[in-house]
Design a protein around this motif. Structure first.
Motif, mmCIF file in Angstrom:
data_model
loop_
_atom_site.group_PDB
_atom_site.id
_atom_site.type_symbol
_atom_site.label_atom_id
_atom_site.label_comp_id
_atom_site.label_asym_id
_atom_site.label_seq_id
_atom_site.Cartn_x
_atom_site.Cartn_y
_atom_site.Cartn_z
ATOM 1 N N ARG A 1 -37.452 2.666 -7.771
ATOM 2 C CA ARG A 1 -37.858 4.021 -7.367
ATOM 3 C C ARG A 1 -36.672 4.971 -7.488
ATOM 4 O O ARG A 1 -35.539 4.589 -7.256
ATOM 5 N N TYR B 1 -36.643 12.350 -5.918
ATOM 6 C CA TYR B 1 -37.126 13.587 -6.532
ATOM 7 C C TYR B 1 -36.023 14.631 -6.599
ATOM 8 O O TYR B 1 -36.022 15.482 -7.454
ATOM 9 N N ASN C 1 -38.155 20.142 -6.179
ATOM 10 C CA ASN C 1 -38.936 19.311 -7.083
ATOM 11 C C ASN C 1 -40.226 18.766 -6.490
ATOM 12 O O ASN C 1 -41.059 18.228 -7.211
ATOM 13 N N MET C 2 -40.368 18.877 -5.181
ATOM 14 C CA MET C 2 -41.549 18.340 -4.508
ATOM 15 C C MET C 2 -41.790 19.129 -3.231
ATOM 16 O O MET C 2 -40.846 19.620 -2.621
ATOM 17 N N LYS D 1 -46.152 21.589 -8.443
ATOM 18 C CA LYS D 1 -45.116 20.586 -8.166
ATOM 19 C C LYS D 1 -45.780 19.349 -7.591
ATOM 20 O O LYS D 1 -46.918 19.391 -7.146
ATOM 21 N N LYS D 2 -45.038 18.241 -7.584
ATOM 22 C CA LYS D 2 -45.515 17.071 -6.850
ATOM 23 C C LYS D 2 -45.717 17.517 -5.415
ATOM 24 O O LYS D 2 -44.931 18.289 -4.877
ATOM 25 N N GLY D 3 -46.760 17.024 -4.791
ATOM 26 C CA GLY D 3 -47.021 17.453 -3.424
ATOM 27 C C GLY D 3 -47.690 16.388 -2.580
ATOM 28 O O GLY D 3 -48.483 15.595 -3.070
ATOM 29 N N VAL D 4 -47.345 16.417 -1.297
ATOM 30 C CA VAL D 4 -47.986 15.591 -0.295
ATOM 31 C C VAL D 4 -48.364 16.538 0.832
ATOM 32 O O VAL D 4 -47.491 17.221 1.377
#
Length: 164
Positions: free
Chosen positions: A47, A50, A134-135, A153-156
């Protein structure tokens, strides 16, 4: 301090949530590198961070969220900047200062965890649009979740929904 500033929750519940978050949030112990080989060669799965994560905290659990996010985000090699709920900016700044002091005392670099001094929707939009971020990660209402997921963007995102 959280109860005083936000006027939400019960002190004993806040204490329990902080203890649970500090003790049970996964950190580096859950990160593992996998290697396997076969007829097609060797494969490595590792892994990667980000970089800088922009995070939004809810007014209901501001410092608990900061602790949880900081542990998991830093353990995976990222830095984080928070756009906290404006109704919790003082206590959030205290928590972020405590986290940064702990990092430095353990030999880490300063200011891996930061926050916007005067958080607003406009500052959240600046974080979301920044090429340095970046996230995005956030806990809040459906509007916040939609904004994070439509940011490009990458998102949670976790929606807090209440029923009256």
């Amino acid at each position: 301090m959280v109860r005083e500033e936000t006027k939400l929750g019960r002190v004993e519940d806040k204490i329990a949530k902080h203890q649970l978050t500090a003790a049970k949030t996964p950190g580096t112990e859950v990160l593992e590198t996998k290697v396997w080989s076969g007829d097609n060669g060797i494969s490595l799965e590792e892994r990667a961070p980000y970089g800088v994560i922009g995070a939004v905290t809810p007014v209901t659990n501001p410092t608990e969220t900061i602790v949880n996010n900081a542990i998991s985000m830093l353990a995976s090699g990222n830095a984080v900047t928070f756009n906290v709920h404006p109704s919790s900016k003082v206590v959030s700044a205290v928590m972020i200062d405590m986290i940064n002091k702990t990092i430095v005392e353990a030999g880490g670099p300063a200011n891996l965890v930061t926050m916007v001094k005067e958080p607003t929707l406009e500052t959240l939009n600046e974080i979301a649009k920044s090429p340095l971020v970046n996230m995005l990660v956030g806990t809040g209402g459906p509007g916040l979740v939609k904004a994070i997921l439509q940011s490009g963007k990458k998102g949670v995102a976790l929606a807090l929904v209440t029923h009256l």
